[in-house]
Write a protein that holds these residues in place. Structure first.
Motif, PDB file in Angstrom:
ATOM      1  N   SER A 164       0.829  -1.204   0.000  1.00 17.12           N
ATOM      2  CA  SER A 164       0.000   0.000   0.000  1.00 17.12           C
ATOM      3  C   SER A 164       0.869   1.262   0.000  1.00 17.12           C
ATOM      4  O   SER A 164       0.565   2.230  -0.704  1.00 17.12           O
ATOM      5  CB  SER A 164      -0.913  -0.004   1.222  1.00 17.12           C
ATOM      6  N   ALA A 165       1.959   1.259   0.754  1.00 17.09           N
ATOM      7  CA  ALA A 165       2.857   2.423   0.789  1.00 17.09           C
ATOM      8  C   ALA A 165       3.510   2.639  -0.572  1.00 17.09           C
ATOM      9  O   ALA A 165       3.624   3.785  -1.038  1.00 17.09           O
ATOM     10  CB  ALA A 165       3.918   2.228   1.860  1.00 17.09           C
ATOM     11  N   ARG A 166       3.939   1.562  -1.220  1.00 19.06           N
ATOM     12  CA  ARG A 166       4.536   1.695  -2.562  1.00 19.06           C
ATOM     13  C   ARG A 166       3.527   2.237  -3.562  1.00 19.06           C
ATOM     14  O   ARG A 166       3.848   3.093  -4.397  1.00 19.06           O
ATOM     15  CB  ARG A 166       5.067   0.350  -3.038  1.00 19.06           C
ATOM     16  N   ARG A 167       2.308   1.760  -3.481  1.00 22.49           N
ATOM     17  CA  ARG A 167       1.266   2.224  -4.397  1.00 22.49           C
ATOM     18  C   ARG A 167       0.975   3.711  -4.162  1.00 22.49           C
ATOM     19  O   ARG A 167       0.838   4.485  -5.120  1.00 22.49           O
ATOM     20  CB  ARG A 167      -0.015   1.417  -4.198  1.00 22.49           C
ATOM     21  N   THR A 168       0.921   4.129  -2.910  1.00 20.20           N
ATOM     22  CA  THR A 168       0.667   5.534  -2.592  1.00 20.20           C
ATOM     23  C   THR A 168       1.792   6.412  -3.112  1.00 20.20           C
ATOM     24  O   THR A 168       1.557   7.481  -3.693  1.00 20.20           O
ATOM     25  CB  THR A 168       0.514   5.713  -1.070  1.00 20.20           C
ATOM     26  N   GLU A 169       3.035   5.969  -2.927  1.00 21.96           N
ATOM     27  CA  GLU A 169       4.180   6.744  -3.415  1.00 21.96           C
ATOM     28  C   GLU A 169       4.173   6.834  -4.944  1.00 21.96           C
ATOM     29  O   GLU A 169       4.427   7.899  -5.507  1.00 21.96           O
ATOM     30  CB  GLU A 169       5.479   6.099  -2.937  1.00 21.96           C
ATOM     31  N   ARG A 170       3.877   5.727  -5.599  1.00 21.60           N
ATOM     32  CA  ARG A 170       3.832   5.717  -7.059  1.00 21.60           C
ATOM     33  C   ARG A 170       2.734   6.656  -7.577  1.00 21.60           C
ATOM     34  O   ARG A 170       2.941   7.387  -8.538  1.00 21.60           O
ATOM     35  CB  ARG A 170       3.603   4.291  -7.565  1.00 21.60           C
ATOM     36  N   ASN A 171       1.581   6.649  -6.916  1.00 20.99           N
ATOM     37  CA  ASN A 171       0.496   7.540  -7.332  1.00 20.99           C
ATOM     38  C   ASN A 171       0.877   9.004  -7.140  1.00 20.99           C
ATOM     39  O   ASN A 171       0.533   9.854  -7.970  1.00 20.99           O
ATOM     40  CB  ASN A 171      -0.785   7.221  -6.560  1.00 20.99           C
ATOM     41  N   LEU A 209       3.949  10.242  -7.255  1.00 24.79           N
ATOM     42  CA  LEU A 209       4.914  10.574  -8.305  1.00 24.79           C
ATOM     43  C   LEU A 209       4.232  10.747  -9.653  1.00 24.79           C
ATOM     44  O   LEU A 209       4.580  11.648 -10.426  1.00 24.79           O
ATOM     45  CB  LEU A 209       5.998   9.498  -8.389  1.00 24.79           C
ATOM     46  N   ASP A 210       3.269   9.892  -9.940  1.00 27.54           N
ATOM     47  CA  ASP A 210       2.526  10.018 -11.195  1.00 27.54           C
ATOM     48  C   ASP A 210       1.772  11.347 -11.259  1.00 27.54           C
ATOM     49  O   ASP A 210       1.746  12.008 -12.302  1.00 27.54           O
ATOM     50  CB  ASP A 210       1.545   8.859 -11.369  1.00 27.54           C
ATOM     51  N   ALA A 211       1.166  11.731 -10.148  1.00 28.63           N
ATOM     52  CA  ALA A 211       0.439  13.000 -10.112  1.00 28.63           C
ATOM     53  C   ALA A 211       1.395  14.173 -10.292  1.00 28.63           C
ATOM     54  O   ALA A 211       1.081  15.142 -11.000  1.00 28.63           O
ATOM     55  CB  ALA A 211      -0.318  13.142  -8.793  1.00 28.63           C
ATOM     56  N   GLN A 212       2.580  14.079  -9.689  1.00 24.49           N
ATOM     57  CA  GLN A 212       3.571  15.153  -9.835  1.00 24.49           C
ATOM     58  C   GLN A 212       4.041  15.249 -11.290  1.00 24.49           C
ATOM     59  O   GLN A 212       4.132  16.349 -11.846  1.00 24.49           O
ATOM     60  CB  GLN A 212       4.767  14.901  -8.920  1.00 24.49           C
ATOM     61  N   ARG A 213       4.320  14.125 -11.910  1.00 21.17           N
ATOM     62  CA  ARG A 213       4.742  14.133 -13.315  1.00 21.17           C
ATOM     63  C   ARG A 213       3.640  14.676 -14.225  1.00 21.17           C
ATOM     64  O   ARG A 213       3.904  15.430 -15.167  1.00 21.17           O
ATOM     65  CB  ARG A 213       5.117  12.728 -13.760  1.00 21.17           C
ATOM     66  N   ARG A 214       2.413  14.276 -13.938  1.00 22.88           N
ATOM     67  CA  ARG A 214       1.282  14.753 -14.727  1.00 22.88           C
ATOM     68  C   ARG A 214       1.163  16.279 -14.612  1.00 22.88           C
ATOM     69  O   ARG A 214       0.955  16.973 -15.605  1.00 22.88           O
ATOM     70  CB  ARG A 214      -0.007  14.089 -14.251  1.00 22.88           C
ATOM     71  N   GLN A 215       1.330  16.807 -13.396  1.00 22.04           N
ATOM     72  CA  GLN A 215       1.245  18.253 -13.203  1.00 22.04           C
ATOM     73  C   GLN A 215       2.389  18.962 -13.921  1.00 22.04           C
ATOM     74  O   GLN A 215       2.193  20.020 -14.525  1.00 22.04           O
ATOM     75  CB  GLN A 215       1.276  18.585 -11.707  1.00 22.04           C
ATOM     76  N   GLU A 216       3.587  18.385 -13.887  1.00 20.54           N
ATOM     77  CA  GLU A 216       4.717  18.992 -14.589  1.00 20.54           C
ATOM     78  C   GLU A 216       4.478  19.011 -16.098  1.00 20.54           C
ATOM     79  O   GLU A 216       4.806  19.991 -16.773  1.00 20.54           O
ATOM     80  CB  GLU A 216       6.003  18.239 -14.264  1.00 20.54           C
TER      81      GLU A 216
END
Length: 86
Positions: A28-35, A37-44
């Motif tokens: 669950s922690a890995r999934r939260t971190e990945r999400n 990072l994905d949101a940060q990349r999407r915003q960038e």
């Protein structure tokens, strides 16, 4: 003897439960971190696309605005285009 076996089953069950819980929490922690990072990349990417679109709009409006169009008359010898009087 029955009490010892019952105690061992209880201890082993508790250990197994804690190991399984740890595995689920890690996943669950890995999934939260990945999400995140994905949101940060999407915003960038959105920021970069927005900046690019803004530059394109600026370029288009600069090209179509007659006040900013370059002077089509060539410069004479020794004449700088910014110092020319109209």
């Amino acid at each position: 003897m029955t009490a010892v076996i019952t105690s061992l089953v209880g201890v082993l069950g508790t250990l197994l439960g804690s190991v399984v819980t740890h595995a689920f929490q890690q996943r669950s922690a890995r999934r939260t971190e990945r999400n995140a990072l994905d949101a940060q990349r999407r915003q960038e990417r959105l920021d970069a696309c927005g900046a690019y679109a803004g530059l394109l709009v600026e370029l288009i409006t600069d090209d179509t605005d007659p006040g900013t169009a370059p002077d089509p008359r060539p410069c004479g010898p020794g004449e700088h285009p910014r110092r020319r009087t109209p």
